[in-house]
Enzyme design. Structure first.
Site, PDB file in Angstrom:
ATOM      1  N   SER A  50      14.194  -4.255  -7.181  1.00 21.02           N
ATOM      2  CA  SER A  50      15.082  -3.044  -6.558  1.00 21.02           C
ATOM      3  C   SER A  50      15.488  -3.494  -5.361  1.00 21.02           C
ATOM      4  O   SER A  50      14.758  -3.863  -4.481  1.00 21.02           O
ATOM      5  CB  SER A  50      14.279  -1.589  -6.633  1.00 21.02           C
ATOM      6  OG  SER A  50      13.722  -1.450  -7.346  1.00 21.02           O
ATOM      7  N   HIS A  83      19.986  -1.869  -9.753  1.00 22.03           N
ATOM      8  CA  HIS A  83      19.611  -2.855 -10.443  1.00 22.03           C
ATOM      9  C   HIS A  83      21.047  -3.417 -11.249  1.00 22.03           C
ATOM     10  O   HIS A  83      21.626  -2.553 -12.023  1.00 22.03           O
ATOM     11  CB  HIS A  83      18.757  -2.574 -11.723  1.00 22.03           C
ATOM     12  CG  HIS A  83      17.253  -2.755 -11.196  1.00 22.03           C
ATOM     13  ND1 HIS A  83      16.142  -2.988 -11.928  1.00 22.03           N
ATOM     14  CD2 HIS A  83      16.739  -2.468  -9.871  1.00 22.03           C
ATOM     15  CE1 HIS A  83      15.094  -2.872 -10.980  1.00 22.03           C
ATOM     16  NE2 HIS A  83      15.564  -2.649  -9.845  1.00 22.03           N
ATOM     17  N   TYR A 107       7.580   1.320 -17.610  1.00 21.80           N
ATOM     18  CA  TYR A 107       7.588   2.576 -17.521  1.00 21.80           C
ATOM     19  C   TYR A 107       8.786   3.155 -18.264  1.00 21.80           C
ATOM     20  O   TYR A 107       8.920   4.442 -18.511  1.00 21.80           O
ATOM     21  CB  TYR A 107       7.363   3.099 -16.257  1.00 21.80           C
ATOM     22  CG  TYR A 107       8.506   2.685 -15.111  1.00 21.80           C
ATOM     23  CD1 TYR A 107       9.841   3.205 -15.214  1.00 21.80           C
ATOM     24  CD2 TYR A 107       8.257   1.718 -14.091  1.00 21.80           C
ATOM     25  CE1 TYR A 107      10.787   2.822 -14.289  1.00 21.80           C
ATOM     26  CE2 TYR A 107       9.190   1.316 -13.387  1.00 21.80           C
ATOM     27  CZ  TYR A 107      10.357   2.149 -13.481  1.00 21.80           C
ATOM     28  OH  TYR A 107      11.464   1.685 -12.613  1.00 21.80           O
ATOM     29  N   GLU A 108       9.816   2.719 -18.578  1.00  9.61           N
ATOM     30  CA  GLU A 108      11.020   2.940 -19.238  1.00  9.61           C
ATOM     31  C   GLU A 108      10.489   3.035 -20.708  1.00  9.61           C
ATOM     32  O   GLU A 108      11.531   3.645 -21.507  1.00  9.61           O
ATOM     33  CB  GLU A 108      12.193   2.078 -19.344  1.00  9.61           C
ATOM     34  CG  GLU A 108      12.582   2.018 -17.646  1.00  9.61           C
ATOM     35  CD  GLU A 108      13.761   1.020 -17.271  1.00  9.61           C
ATOM     36  OE1 GLU A 108      14.707   1.043 -17.945  1.00  9.61           O
ATOM     37  OE2 GLU A 108      13.299   0.061 -16.834  1.00  9.61           O
ATOM     38  N   ALA A 135       9.185  -4.294  -5.371  1.00 14.68           N
ATOM     39  CA  ALA A 135       8.969  -3.009  -4.281  1.00 14.68           C
ATOM     40  C   ALA A 135       7.651  -2.361  -4.426  1.00 14.68           C
ATOM     41  O   ALA A 135       7.189  -2.383  -5.845  1.00 14.68           O
ATOM     42  CB  ALA A 135      10.112  -1.931  -4.386  1.00 14.68           C
ATOM     43  N   SER A 234       5.439  -3.395 -11.727  1.00 11.62           N
ATOM     44  CA  SER A 234       6.124  -4.368 -12.437  1.00 11.62           C
ATOM     45  C   SER A 234       5.464  -5.727 -12.068  1.00 11.62           C
ATOM     46  O   SER A 234       4.346  -5.583 -11.745  1.00 11.62           O
ATOM     47  CB  SER A 234       7.742  -4.455 -11.982  1.00 11.62           C
ATOM     48  OG  SER A 234       7.675  -4.891 -10.355  1.00 11.62           O
ATOM     49  N   ASN A 257       7.050   1.787   1.216  1.00 11.72           N
ATOM     50  CA  ASN A 257       6.329   3.048   1.777  1.00 11.72           C
ATOM     51  C   ASN A 257       4.819   2.956   1.823  1.00 11.72           C
ATOM     52  O   ASN A 257       4.282   1.962   1.261  1.00 11.72           O
ATOM     53  CB  ASN A 257       6.534   4.065   0.616  1.00 11.72           C
ATOM     54  CG  ASN A 257       6.036   3.665  -0.702  1.00 11.72           C
ATOM     55  OD1 ASN A 257       6.661   3.146  -1.375  1.00 11.72           O
ATOM     56  ND2 ASN A 257       4.996   4.182  -1.253  1.00 11.72           N
ATOM     57  N   HIS A 269      11.602   8.007  -4.631  1.00  7.32           N
ATOM     58  CA  HIS A 269      12.546   7.126  -4.924  1.00  7.32           C
ATOM     59  C   HIS A 269      13.701   6.562  -3.999  1.00  7.32           C
ATOM     60  O   HIS A 269      13.848   5.190  -3.642  1.00  7.32           O
ATOM     61  CB  HIS A 269      13.297   7.171  -6.639  1.00  7.32           C
ATOM     62  CG  HIS A 269      13.790   5.988  -7.022  1.00  7.32           C
ATOM     63  ND1 HIS A 269      12.999   4.942  -7.392  1.00  7.32           N
ATOM     64  CD2 HIS A 269      14.991   5.781  -7.358  1.00  7.32           C
ATOM     65  CE1 HIS A 269      13.984   3.870  -7.704  1.00  7.32           C
ATOM     66  NE2 HIS A 269      15.176   4.525  -7.551  1.00  7.32           N
TER      67      HIS A 269
HETATM   68  N1  HPA Z   1       3.439   3.117  -5.877  1.00  6.18           N
HETATM   69  C1  HPA Z   1       4.033   2.586  -6.960  1.00  6.18           C
HETATM   70  N2  HPA Z   1       5.100   1.776  -7.048  1.00  6.18           N
HETATM   71  C2  HPA Z   1       5.768   1.641  -6.130  1.00  6.18           C
HETATM   72  C3  HPA Z   1       5.699   2.364  -4.891  1.00  6.18           C
HETATM   73  C4  HPA Z   1       4.251   3.406  -4.735  1.00  6.18           C
HETATM   74  O1  HPA Z   1       4.026   3.897  -3.918  1.00  6.18           O
HETATM   75  N3  HPA Z   1       6.537   2.018  -4.028  1.00  6.18           N
HETATM   76  C5  HPA Z   1       7.350   1.222  -4.424  1.00  6.18           C
HETATM   77  N4  HPA Z   1       7.066   0.988  -5.838  1.00  6.18           N
END
Ligand code: HPA
Length: 295
Positions: A50, A83, A107-108, A135, A234, A257, A269
């Site tokens: 991402s 993406h 997850y898709e 990410a 991922s 985060n 997101h």
């Molecule tokens: N959890 C899972 N996947 C993620 C997160 C998270 O806090 N942040 C970015 N992808």
């Protein structure tokens, strides 16, 4: 030929059918690359998570070839905003590199076998080194949004494995080891690149869950207790197919985060995309130094 359902592998994409899908994708990619001898034999590939599309700008201006995932047979396209969903072939300081810009996530709804068809099609070209990026949420309380973490190891808590089903012998053996999955020599090079460029580099263990829901506070505590430093949705299945094929791997995770149980509100997101940009800038700086040295 459709195959009888094999236990839990209800998508029917395994064994000879999986192999056929990968081969057809490889054929298409080979035909596309054959148009330019400067990129026709890449040994280096990178998967961009991402917000990391900017890495493509590190490639030399010329040559740059683009192939949309939609134009490659059997390749799921991935639906998350931010993406691009295309292959980019180019050179970095003269070294051929194939970039997978965007990925389809399990997850898709894709099985991990289906989600790795494109990667395996690319590895079959003769790729020797793979860079993976993603990410993540920071489980280590020291981590801040915007940090870049060099992945030292992973924990597969996704509930699945991309190698489930008959083994594809042309890629690798039935029971591939996953010790030292993230190449020590490449990690040393990444630390050196960080030193040269002044990019602060964290290092730690990435844990994959299926998502798409983010973690509860209890889950954050559990994941930390399991020994993980960052959590995401991922990469681990990709590293498994790469190591199965004997490909060297280096991985970077952008902490977007905090994922600690005292965090004020959960990740959104939008936040992940926004803080991903900060980390992406740092990673682009680091890769600008590292890429030309990798071949
Ligand atoms: N959890 C899972 N996947 C993620 C997160 C998270 O806090 N942040 C970015 N992808």
């Amino acid at each position: 030929m459709p195959q009888p359902a094999l236990g839990a592998l209800s998508d029917g994409i395994y064994g000879a059918e999986l192999d056929r899908r990968i081969s057809a994708a490889t054929e298409r990619i080979t035909a596309w690359l054959s148009g330019d001898s400067r990129v026709a034999q890449p040994k280096l590939a990178a998967i961009l998570g991402s917000g990391l599309g900017g890495v493509v700008e590190l490639l030399d201006d010329e040559p740059r070839l683009h192939l949309s995932y939609g134009d490659i047979p059997n390749v799921p396209q991935g639906a998350v905003a931010g993406h691009a969903g295309e292959l980019v072939a180019g050179t970095a300081g003269g070294t051929p590199i194939l970039v997978l810009s965007g990925r389809a996530h399990p997850y898709e709804g894709y099985s991990q076998r289906e989600a790795t068809i494109l990667l395996r099609a690319v590895l079959a070209l003769g790729i020797e080194t793979l860079i993976v990026t993603n990410a993540s949420g920071g489980l280590d309380p020291e981590f801040d949004p915007g940090d870049v973490m060099l992945i030292s190891d992973h924990i597969n808590l996704s509930g699945e494995n991309p190698l489930l089903g008959p083994n594809l012998d042309r890629f690798g053996e039935r029971f591939p080891p996953m010790t030292d999955a993230y190449d020590a020599a490449l990690r040393a090079m990444a630390r050196e690149a960080a030193g040269r460029t002044g990019v602060a580099l964290r290092e730690g263990i990435y844990i994959m869950l299926s998502g798409p829901s983010y973690e509860t506070r209890a889950e954050m505590r559990m994941l930390r207790g399991l020994g993980a430093d960052a959590v995401g949705m991922s990469t681990v299945h990709e590293v498994i197919v790469a190591r199965h094929a004997g490909v060297r791997v280096i991985g970077f995770s952008l902490v977007t985060n905090k994922a600690t149980d005292d965090v004020e509100t959960g990740a959104t997101h939008a936040e992940v995309i926004e803080m991903g940009k900060v980390g992406a800038q740092r990673l682009v700086t680091l890769l600008g130094d590292l890429l030309p040295r990798l071949a």
